[in-house]
Design an enzyme around this catalytic site. Structure first.
Site, mmCIF file in Angstrom:
data_model
loop_
_atom_site.group_PDB
_atom_site.id
_atom_site.type_symbol
_atom_site.label_atom_id
_atom_site.label_comp_id
_atom_site.label_asym_id
_atom_site.label_seq_id
_atom_site.Cartn_x
_atom_site.Cartn_y
_atom_site.Cartn_z
ATOM 1 N N TYR A 5 12.514 58.077 -17.972
ATOM 2 C CA TYR A 5 11.946 59.343 -17.722
ATOM 3 C C TYR A 5 10.438 59.143 -17.118
ATOM 4 O O TYR A 5 10.136 59.961 -16.147
ATOM 5 C CB TYR A 5 11.913 60.216 -18.973
ATOM 6 C CG TYR A 5 13.475 60.770 -19.308
ATOM 7 C CD1 TYR A 5 13.731 61.951 -18.607
ATOM 8 C CD2 TYR A 5 14.147 60.256 -20.301
ATOM 9 C CE1 TYR A 5 14.972 62.380 -18.923
ATOM 10 C CE2 TYR A 5 15.116 60.723 -20.438
ATOM 11 C CZ TYR A 5 15.724 61.474 -19.767
ATOM 12 O OH TYR A 5 17.135 62.110 -20.017
ATOM 13 N N GLN A 39 18.123 75.033 -14.618
ATOM 14 C CA GLN A 39 18.563 74.059 -15.397
ATOM 15 C C GLN A 39 18.032 72.568 -15.052
ATOM 16 O O GLN A 39 18.140 71.759 -15.798
ATOM 17 C CB GLN A 39 20.191 73.728 -15.200
ATOM 18 C CG GLN A 39 21.156 74.608 -15.503
ATOM 19 C CD GLN A 39 22.544 74.580 -15.213
ATOM 20 O OE1 GLN A 39 23.286 73.770 -15.429
ATOM 21 N NE2 GLN A 39 23.208 75.532 -14.138
ATOM 22 N N ASN A 40 17.216 72.756 -13.871
ATOM 23 C CA ASN A 40 16.027 71.738 -13.353
ATOM 24 C C ASN A 40 15.248 71.447 -14.220
ATOM 25 O O ASN A 40 14.496 72.293 -15.090
ATOM 26 C CB ASN A 40 15.987 71.989 -12.139
ATOM 27 C CG ASN A 40 17.071 72.114 -11.250
ATOM 28 O OD1 ASN A 40 18.122 71.794 -11.499
ATOM 29 N ND2 ASN A 40 16.850 72.610 -10.103
ATOM 30 N N VAL A 41 14.669 69.989 -14.720
ATOM 31 C CA VAL A 41 13.470 69.624 -15.061
ATOM 32 C C VAL A 41 12.343 69.509 -14.503
ATOM 33 O O VAL A 41 11.306 69.134 -14.991
ATOM 34 C CB VAL A 41 13.942 68.377 -16.031
ATOM 35 C CG1 VAL A 41 15.013 69.058 -17.158
ATOM 36 C CG2 VAL A 41 14.215 67.371 -15.359
ATOM 37 N N ASP A 42 12.434 69.656 -13.258
ATOM 38 C CA ASP A 42 11.510 69.529 -12.308
ATOM 39 C C ASP A 42 10.332 70.539 -12.162
ATOM 40 O O ASP A 42 10.830 71.807 -13.019
ATOM 41 C CB ASP A 42 11.917 69.138 -10.799
ATOM 42 C CG ASP A 42 12.705 70.297 -10.179
ATOM 43 O OD1 ASP A 42 12.140 71.265 -9.913
ATOM 44 O OD2 ASP A 42 13.921 69.732 -9.915
ATOM 45 N N GLY A 71 23.019 76.416 -6.195
ATOM 46 C CA GLY A 71 22.924 74.892 -6.438
ATOM 47 C C GLY A 71 23.410 74.480 -7.611
ATOM 48 O O GLY A 71 23.131 73.441 -8.054
ATOM 49 N N THR A 72 24.363 75.274 -8.271
ATOM 50 C CA THR A 72 24.951 74.887 -9.634
ATOM 51 C C THR A 72 26.301 75.134 -9.623
ATOM 52 O O THR A 72 26.710 76.140 -9.258
ATOM 53 C CB THR A 72 24.299 75.618 -10.898
ATOM 54 O OG1 THR A 72 24.845 75.324 -11.989
ATOM 55 C CG2 THR A 72 24.252 77.228 -10.472
ATOM 56 N N ARG A 112 11.419 59.003 -13.466
ATOM 57 C CA ARG A 112 11.912 60.293 -12.955
ATOM 58 C C ARG A 112 10.671 61.216 -12.950
ATOM 59 O O ARG A 112 10.314 61.800 -11.780
ATOM 60 C CB ARG A 112 12.842 61.061 -14.008
ATOM 61 C CG ARG A 112 13.979 60.407 -14.393
ATOM 62 C CD ARG A 112 15.029 60.314 -13.389
ATOM 63 N NE ARG A 112 14.694 59.520 -12.229
ATOM 64 C CZ ARG A 112 14.985 57.996 -12.364
ATOM 65 N NH1 ARG A 112 14.943 57.583 -13.487
ATOM 66 N NH2 ARG A 112 14.614 57.128 -11.383
ATOM 67 N N HIS A 114 16.876 73.289 -19.676
ATOM 68 C CA HIS A 114 16.825 71.798 -20.152
ATOM 69 C C HIS A 114 15.527 70.991 -20.286
ATOM 70 O O HIS A 114 15.722 69.950 -20.529
ATOM 71 C CB HIS A 114 17.791 71.154 -19.185
ATOM 72 C CG HIS A 114 19.204 72.079 -19.299
ATOM 73 N ND1 HIS A 114 20.239 71.663 -18.199
ATOM 74 C CD2 HIS A 114 20.057 72.548 -20.242
ATOM 75 C CE1 HIS A 114 21.231 72.344 -18.577
ATOM 76 N NE2 HIS A 114 21.055 72.902 -19.674
#
Length: 226
Positions: free
Chosen positions: A54, A87-90, A170-171, A57, A105
């Protein structure tokens, strides 16, 4: 009163910024088995590996920028009440100017205590063994791993119930519980689905745009204007 647009986004919207999804053809995430780096068991077995994964990332995140799709979503706030459930972690939605973003998430730029889930803090450097919370417990990435609960889903459900327009970008809508959110939107709500390989069942009010996020958002923006 402005109409409420609820937007569900996934890895596809950030892919055009250069962020890879683990759902590549080889089933690996940046060369790693997801079970090694995205499960509580993986963290218990080799915490240093998981923390380093991570950290990489997080560093990658500083090298990428929001793309046109992110900016087009932010501009929708000029005319609509907009909630993004990602759902993205950015943090690309936030960096592009979106002001109301729910991360199902977790977030790469946050960490939390391994013992107290609500002990969360901002973090933009490397996280290593020995970084402790105020109560002396090891910190971990603030990421929802496979096999863990998704606490933000409880916040997302009532938001979806108030949608006047739904956008899915995009999912694959195959990962639960996130995929269940579209079913909480009022029946016959106008729905726009943007994905190069759409796999959504046809229903009343559904418009499918089989394009990448940047192209699809341009088309949706024009549709909403008209």
């Amino acid at each position: 009163m402005k109409k409420h647009i609820v937007i569900l986004t996934g890895a596809g919207i950030s892919a055009e910024s250069g962020i890879k999804t683990f759902r590549d053809a080889d089933g690996l995430w940046e060369g790693h088995d997801v079970m090694e780096v995205a499960t509580p068991e993986g963290f218990a077995k080799n915490p240093a590996l998981v923390l380093d994964f991570y950290n990489q990332r997080r560093k990658q995140l500083f090298d990428v920028k929001p793309n046109a799709a992110h900016y087009d979503l932010a501009k929708l706030e000029n005319d609509f009440n907009v909630t993004i459930i990602t759902q993205n972690v950015d943090d690309l939605h936030e960096r592009s100017g979106s002001s109301n973003v729910i991360h199902l998430h977790g977030e790469l730029l946050k960490v939390r205590s391994t013992k107290h889930d609500d002990d969360i803090q901002d973090w933009n450097t490397d996280l290593v063994l020995g970084n402790l919370c105020a109560n002396g417990h090891q910190l971990r990435p603030h990421i929802v791993w496979f096999g863990e609960d998704v606490p933000m889903i409880e916040k997302a459900v009532p938001i979806c119930e108030t949608a006047d327009i739904l956008m899915i970008i995009g999912t694959s809508m195959q990962v639960y519980p996130a995929a269940s959110l579209m079913h909480y939107v009022p029946q016959n709500t106008p729905t726009y689905f943007i994905d190069p390989k759409p796999n959504i069942e046809s229903k009343k009010g559904l418009t499918v745009i089989a394009e990448p996020a940047t192209v699809g958002m341009k088309k949706i923006t024009e549709m909403l204007k008209s």
